[in-house]
Design a protein around this motif. Structure first.
Motif, PDB file in Angstrom:
ATOM      1  N   GLN A 138       0.828  -1.211   0.000  1.00 31.87           N
ATOM      2  CA  GLN A 138       0.000   0.000   0.000  1.00 31.87           C
ATOM      3  C   GLN A 138       0.861   1.260   0.000  1.00 31.87           C
ATOM      4  OE1 GLN A 138      -2.811  -0.331   3.212  1.00 31.87           O
ATOM      5  NE2 GLN A 138      -3.584  -2.290   2.454  1.00 31.87           N
ATOM      6  N   LYS A 139       1.942   1.214   0.745  1.00 24.74           N
ATOM      7  CA  LYS A 139       2.866   2.355   0.795  1.00 24.74           C
ATOM      8  C   LYS A 139       3.455   2.628  -0.595  1.00 24.74           C
ATOM      9  CE  LYS A 139       7.307   3.681   2.723  1.00 24.74           C
ATOM     10  NZ  LYS A 139       8.464   3.213   3.480  1.00 24.74           N
ATOM     11  N   HIS A 140       3.842   1.573  -1.288  1.00 28.35           N
ATOM     12  CA  HIS A 140       4.404   1.751  -2.622  1.00 28.35           C
ATOM     13  C   HIS A 140       3.355   2.258  -3.613  1.00 28.35           C
ATOM     14  CE1 HIS A 140       7.835  -0.559  -1.057  1.00 28.35           C
ATOM     15  NE2 HIS A 140       8.491   0.171  -1.940  1.00 28.35           N
ATOM     16  N   TYR A 141       2.135   1.790  -3.469  1.00 28.96           N
ATOM     17  CA  TYR A 141       1.066   2.293  -4.333  1.00 28.96           C
ATOM     18  C   TYR A 141       0.881   3.797  -4.119  1.00 28.96           C
ATOM     19  CZ  TYR A 141      -3.419   3.163  -6.475  1.00 28.96           C
ATOM     20  OH  TYR A 141      -4.423   3.709  -7.247  1.00 28.96           O
ATOM     21  N   LEU A 142       0.877   4.226  -2.866  1.00 29.79           N
ATOM     22  CA  LEU A 142       0.743   5.651  -2.565  1.00 29.79           C
ATOM     23  C   LEU A 142       1.920   6.454  -3.108  1.00 29.79           C
ATOM     24  CD1 LEU A 142      -0.740   5.517   1.046  1.00 29.79           C
ATOM     25  CD2 LEU A 142      -1.930   6.110  -1.081  1.00 29.79           C
ATOM     26  N   LEU A 143       3.114   5.865  -3.070  1.00 29.66           N
ATOM     27  CA  LEU A 143       4.287   6.536  -3.653  1.00 29.66           C
ATOM     28  C   LEU A 143       4.117   6.706  -5.159  1.00 29.66           C
ATOM     29  CD1 LEU A 143       7.227   4.816  -1.733  1.00 29.66           C
ATOM     30  CD2 LEU A 143       6.463   7.192  -1.513  1.00 29.66           C
ATOM     31  N   ALA A 144       3.540   5.698  -5.816  1.00 25.57           N
ATOM     32  CA  ALA A 144       3.293   5.798  -7.259  1.00 25.57           C
ATOM     33  C   ALA A 144       2.276   6.902  -7.548  1.00 25.57           C
ATOM     34  CB  ALA A 144       2.802   4.462  -7.806  1.00 25.57           C
ATOM     35  N   GLU A 145       1.225   6.967  -6.740  1.00 22.16           N
ATOM     36  CA  GLU A 145       0.229   8.031  -6.914  1.00 22.16           C
ATOM     37  C   GLU A 145       0.851   9.409  -6.712  1.00 22.16           C
ATOM     38  OE1 GLU A 145      -3.106   7.289  -4.297  1.00 22.16           O
ATOM     39  OE2 GLU A 145      -4.251   6.502  -5.999  1.00 22.16           O
ATOM     40  N   GLU A 146       1.687   9.531  -5.688  1.00 24.74           N
ATOM     41  CA  GLU A 146       2.351  10.809  -5.415  1.00 24.74           C
ATOM     42  C   GLU A 146       3.258  11.208  -6.571  1.00 24.74           C
ATOM     43  OE1 GLU A 146       4.420  10.655  -1.670  1.00 24.74           O
ATOM     44  OE2 GLU A 146       2.580  10.180  -0.572  1.00 24.74           O
ATOM     45  N   ALA A 147       4.023  10.256  -7.092  1.00 28.30           N
ATOM     46  CA  ALA A 147       4.924  10.548  -8.206  1.00 28.30           C
ATOM     47  C   ALA A 147       4.122  10.981  -9.430  1.00 28.30           C
ATOM     48  CB  ALA A 147       5.780   9.325  -8.528  1.00 28.30           C
ATOM     49  N   TYR A 148       3.015  10.303  -9.683  1.00 28.64           N
ATOM     50  CA  TYR A 148       2.149  10.663 -10.814  1.00 28.64           C
ATOM     51  C   TYR A 148       1.612  12.087 -10.630  1.00 28.64           C
ATOM     52  CZ  TYR A 148      -1.925  10.633 -13.918  1.00 28.64           C
ATOM     53  OH  TYR A 148      -2.865  10.945 -14.875  1.00 28.64           O
ATOM     54  N   GLY A 149       1.122  12.384  -9.448  1.00 23.32           N
ATOM     55  CA  GLY A 149       0.580  13.713  -9.160  1.00 23.32           C
ATOM     56  C   GLY A 149       1.627  14.808  -9.257  1.00 23.32           C
ATOM     57  N   ALA A 150       2.879  14.465  -8.963  1.00 21.44           N
ATOM     58  CA  ALA A 150       3.968  15.437  -9.024  1.00 21.44           C
ATOM     59  C   ALA A 150       4.565  15.548 -10.425  1.00 21.44           C
ATOM     60  CB  ALA A 150       5.062  15.054  -8.023  1.00 21.44           C
ATOM     61  N   GLY A 151       4.075  14.725 -11.353  1.00 26.41           N
ATOM     62  CA  GLY A 151       4.592  14.789 -12.716  1.00 26.41           C
ATOM     63  C   GLY A 151       5.843  13.963 -12.950  1.00 26.41           C
TER      64      GLY A 151
ATOM     65  N   GLY B 146      -2.278   2.802 -16.574  1.00 23.72           N
ATOM     66  CA  GLY B 146      -2.871   3.295 -17.814  1.00 23.72           C
ATOM     67  C   GLY B 146      -2.862   4.812 -17.880  1.00 23.72           C
ATOM     68  N   ASN B 147      -3.222   5.441 -16.774  1.00 24.91           N
ATOM     69  CA  ASN B 147      -3.229   6.910 -16.730  1.00 24.91           C
ATOM     70  C   ASN B 147      -1.827   7.481 -16.892  1.00 24.91           C
ATOM     71  OD1 ASN B 147      -5.990   6.897 -16.404  1.00 24.91           O
ATOM     72  ND2 ASN B 147      -5.918   7.210 -14.200  1.00 24.91           N
ATOM     73  N   ILE B 148      -0.859   6.831 -16.284  1.00 26.85           N
ATOM     74  CA  ILE B 148       0.536   7.278 -16.416  1.00 26.85           C
ATOM     75  C   ILE B 148       0.950   7.250 -17.880  1.00 26.85           C
ATOM     76  CG2 ILE B 148       2.942   6.635 -15.923  1.00 26.85           C
ATOM     77  CD1 ILE B 148       1.810   5.564 -13.164  1.00 26.85           C
ATOM     78  N   HIS B 149       0.644   6.146 -18.547  1.00 28.45           N
ATOM     79  CA  HIS B 149       1.054   6.011 -19.947  1.00 28.45           C
ATOM     80  C   HIS B 149       0.255   6.926 -20.866  1.00 28.45           C
ATOM     81  CE1 HIS B 149       4.069   2.827 -19.812  1.00 28.45           C
ATOM     82  NE2 HIS B 149       3.397   2.380 -18.766  1.00 28.45           N
ATOM     83  N   LEU B 150      -1.031   7.095 -20.598  1.00 25.30           N
ATOM     84  CA  LEU B 150      -1.855   7.927 -21.474  1.00 25.30           C
ATOM     85  C   LEU B 150      -1.608   9.412 -21.249  1.00 25.30           C
ATOM     86  CD1 LEU B 150      -4.065   8.105 -23.636  1.00 25.30           C
ATOM     87  CD2 LEU B 150      -5.747   8.074 -21.781  1.00 25.30           C
ATOM     88  N   TYR B 151      -1.801   9.857 -20.029  1.00 25.23           N
ATOM     89  CA  TYR B 151      -1.747  11.290 -19.739  1.00 25.23           C
ATOM     90  C   TYR B 151      -0.337  11.803 -19.459  1.00 25.23           C
ATOM     91  CZ  TYR B 151      -6.752  10.545 -19.267  1.00 25.23           C
ATOM     92  OH  TYR B 151      -8.056  10.194 -19.500  1.00 25.23           O
TER      93      TYR B 151
ATOM     94  N   PHE C  62       6.577  10.937 -14.013  1.00 27.42           N
ATOM     95  CA  PHE C  62       5.916   9.808 -14.650  1.00 27.42           C
ATOM     96  C   PHE C  62       6.816   8.583 -14.768  1.00 27.42           C
ATOM     97  CE2 PHE C  62       3.853  13.657 -16.479  1.00 27.42           C
ATOM     98  CZ  PHE C  62       2.704  13.568 -15.713  1.00 27.42           C
ATOM     99  N   GLN C  63       8.104   8.785 -14.923  1.00 25.21           N
ATOM    100  CA  GLN C  63       9.020   7.641 -15.006  1.00 25.21           C
ATOM    101  C   GLN C  63       9.071   6.887 -13.667  1.00 25.21           C
ATOM    102  OE1 GLN C  63      10.248   6.433 -17.741  1.00 25.21           O
ATOM    103  NE2 GLN C  63       9.549   8.134 -18.989  1.00 25.21           N
TER     104      GLN C  63
END
Length: 99
Positions: free
Chosen positions: A6-19, A60-65, A21-22
């Motif tokens: 769950q912690k890693h999932y939240l880190l992925a969400e945070e990274a996505y939100g911060a731009g 999917g959102n990371i790759h698309l947006y 994407f890699q």
């Protein structure tokens, strides 16, 4: 699912939100690989499929947006749909496929 996942999932969400994407892509791919190996060996597949839906939607959102990689995004949205997601996730994946 453990707290570390769950912690890693939240880190992925945070990274996505911060731009970043890699970084978000790397984390989601690792999480999906972990889920796939767990789906092969564990009994609680409903919970794992639910997690796979969430992680695949984020991928999917990371790759698309984020990365403008439409083919890769489509693959992840299809994975969401193949995971028997709840209606909200199903609708979001379908919207991603339409784009």
């Amino acid at each position: 699912m453990d707290a570390d996942f769950q912690k890693h999932y939240l880190l992925a969400e945070e990274a996505y939100g911060a731009g970043d994407f890699q970084k978000a892509r790397k984390i989601t791919h690792e999480l999906l690989n972990q889920l796939e190996s767990m789906l092969d060996s564990e009994q609680n597949s409903e919970a794992l499929l639910a997690w796979r839906s969430c992680v695949a939607l984020l991928a999917g959102n990371i790759h698309l947006y984020g990365l403008n990689e439409t083919n890769e995004a489509s693959n992840y949205y299809e994975l969401v749909l193949a995971s028997n997601p709840q209606d909200t996730l199903k609708g979001l994946a379908e919207q991603g496929l339409e784009r």
